[in-house]
Design a protein around this motif. Structure first.
Motif, PDB file in Angstrom:
ATOM      1  N   TYR A 123     -25.442  12.295  36.721  1.00  0.00           N
ATOM      2  CA  TYR A 123     -24.533  13.326  37.228  1.00  0.00           C
ATOM      3  C   TYR A 123     -23.121  12.740  37.210  1.00  0.00           C
ATOM      4  CZ  TYR A 123     -28.844  15.516  38.924  1.00  0.00           C
ATOM      5  OH  TYR A 123     -30.086  16.079  39.016  1.00  0.00           O
ATOM      6  N   CYS A 136     -22.084  16.842  38.840  1.00  0.00           N
ATOM      7  CA  CYS A 136     -22.828  17.735  37.950  1.00  0.00           C
ATOM      8  C   CYS A 136     -23.265  17.026  36.678  1.00  0.00           C
ATOM      9  CB  CYS A 136     -21.959  18.936  37.572  1.00  0.00           C
ATOM     10  SG  CYS A 136     -21.236  19.801  38.995  1.00  0.00           S
ATOM     11  N   GLU A 139     -21.636  18.729  30.373  1.00  0.00           N
ATOM     12  CA  GLU A 139     -21.891  19.814  29.436  1.00  0.00           C
ATOM     13  C   GLU A 139     -22.684  19.288  28.239  1.00  0.00           C
ATOM     14  OE1 GLU A 139     -21.213  23.065  29.395  1.00  0.00           O
ATOM     15  OE2 GLU A 139     -20.381  23.055  31.424  1.00  0.00           O
ATOM     16  N   THR A 142     -28.119  21.727  26.310  1.00  0.00           N
ATOM     17  CA  THR A 142     -29.049  22.255  27.315  1.00  0.00           C
ATOM     18  C   THR A 142     -28.327  23.087  28.359  1.00  0.00           C
ATOM     19  OG1 THR A 142     -30.537  20.377  27.022  1.00  0.00           O
ATOM     20  CG2 THR A 142     -30.765  21.638  29.056  1.00  0.00           C
ATOM     21  N   THR A 143     -27.202  22.589  28.883  1.00  0.00           N
ATOM     22  CA  THR A 143     -26.480  23.336  29.913  1.00  0.00           C
ATOM     23  C   THR A 143     -25.904  24.627  29.364  1.00  0.00           C
ATOM     24  OG1 THR A 143     -24.458  22.067  29.491  1.00  0.00           O
ATOM     25  CG2 THR A 143     -25.913  21.253  31.222  1.00  0.00           C
ATOM     26  N   GLN A 144     -25.578  24.651  28.084  1.00  0.00           N
ATOM     27  CA  GLN A 144     -25.047  25.871  27.481  1.00  0.00           C
ATOM     28  C   GLN A 144     -26.117  26.948  27.380  1.00  0.00           C
ATOM     29  OE1 GLN A 144     -23.285  24.709  23.763  1.00  0.00           O
ATOM     30  NE2 GLN A 144     -21.707  23.453  24.723  1.00  0.00           N
ATOM     31  N   GLN A 148     -25.604  25.291  34.499  1.00  0.00           N
ATOM     32  CA  GLN A 148     -25.094  24.066  35.107  1.00  0.00           C
ATOM     33  C   GLN A 148     -25.900  23.696  36.344  1.00  0.00           C
ATOM     34  OE1 GLN A 148     -21.097  24.274  36.772  1.00  0.00           O
ATOM     35  NE2 GLN A 148     -20.650  22.195  36.072  1.00  0.00           N
TER      36      GLN A 148
END
Length: 205
Positions: A123, A136, A139, A142-144, A148
């Protein structure tokens, strides 16, 4: 708390099913009930985590929009409230589901082994939501697709970790359901460190 990012879009997903039922009811010349009012502050899930470093409690209160797709029922709609309680006390795991009708359903007690701590180094991106410091996942592809995910940042020596060793997700923007009822957002509401904890929190009755 977990809420729809767009309440109107979330509502319309269920309203479309209701409208289809109304169409069948009209063909059969049957009366229908109005679609339930969804409050502006509608909450999908409210999660509360409590830990004294040894014992652990996680409560989830959920609200689900339900539509009876039977024209003969008048296409009745409602908001069903349920609750799930999981407690780990002295190494034993207790799980209770409180159903819509108030019935409490207990699962057999199980011995629980505390999970190894998740690597917090993954993170990396700082974020602040409702005044709460988060870290977090960066980016990526996967996050797209999925959205998030952020953990609550360590405060002093306090790490916000579940009994399974995973960091508590303080913020989630879930994209995986957007083609159904829209984007769902989980946001932190309150974080308390070194607060007095009533031991009864970890008792199951």
């Amino acid at each position: 708390m977990t809420k729809p990012e767009n309440l109107a879009q979330y509502r319309d997903w269920y309203k479309n099913g209701y409208d289809a039922c109304v169409g069948f009811a009209q063909i059969k010349n049957l009366p229908v009930k109005p679609f339930i009012d969804i409050p502006a502050d509608f909450i999908i899930d409210k999660d509360t985590y409590v830990s004294d470093g040894k014992n652990y409690s996680h409560t989830t209160v959920s609200n689900v929009i339900k539509v009876d797709m039977t024209p003969e029922s008048g296409c009745a709609s409602s908001i069903a409230k349920t609750e799930t309680l999981r407690v780990v006390n002295n190494g034993n795991s207790y799980h209770i589901d409180v159903q819509e009708n108030g019935e409490r359903v207990s699962q057999p007690v199980q011995a629980e082994t505390k999970g190894g701590e998740e690597n917090s180094a993954i993170y990396t991106d700082a974020k602040v939501v409702n005044g709460i410091q988060l870290k977090c996942l960066p980016e990526s592809a996967t996050t797209q697709i999925a959205g998030q995910v952020c953990m609550i940042e360590t405060q002093g020596s306090t790490k916000f970790i579940g009994y399974d060793g995973k960091y508590v997700a303080g913020y989630v923007r879930a994209l995986t359901a957007k083609d159904q009822f829209g984007v769902v957002i989980t946001e932190p509401v309150s974080v308390k460190v070194s607060a007095s904890i009533d031991p009864k929190v970890f008792n199951i009755k």
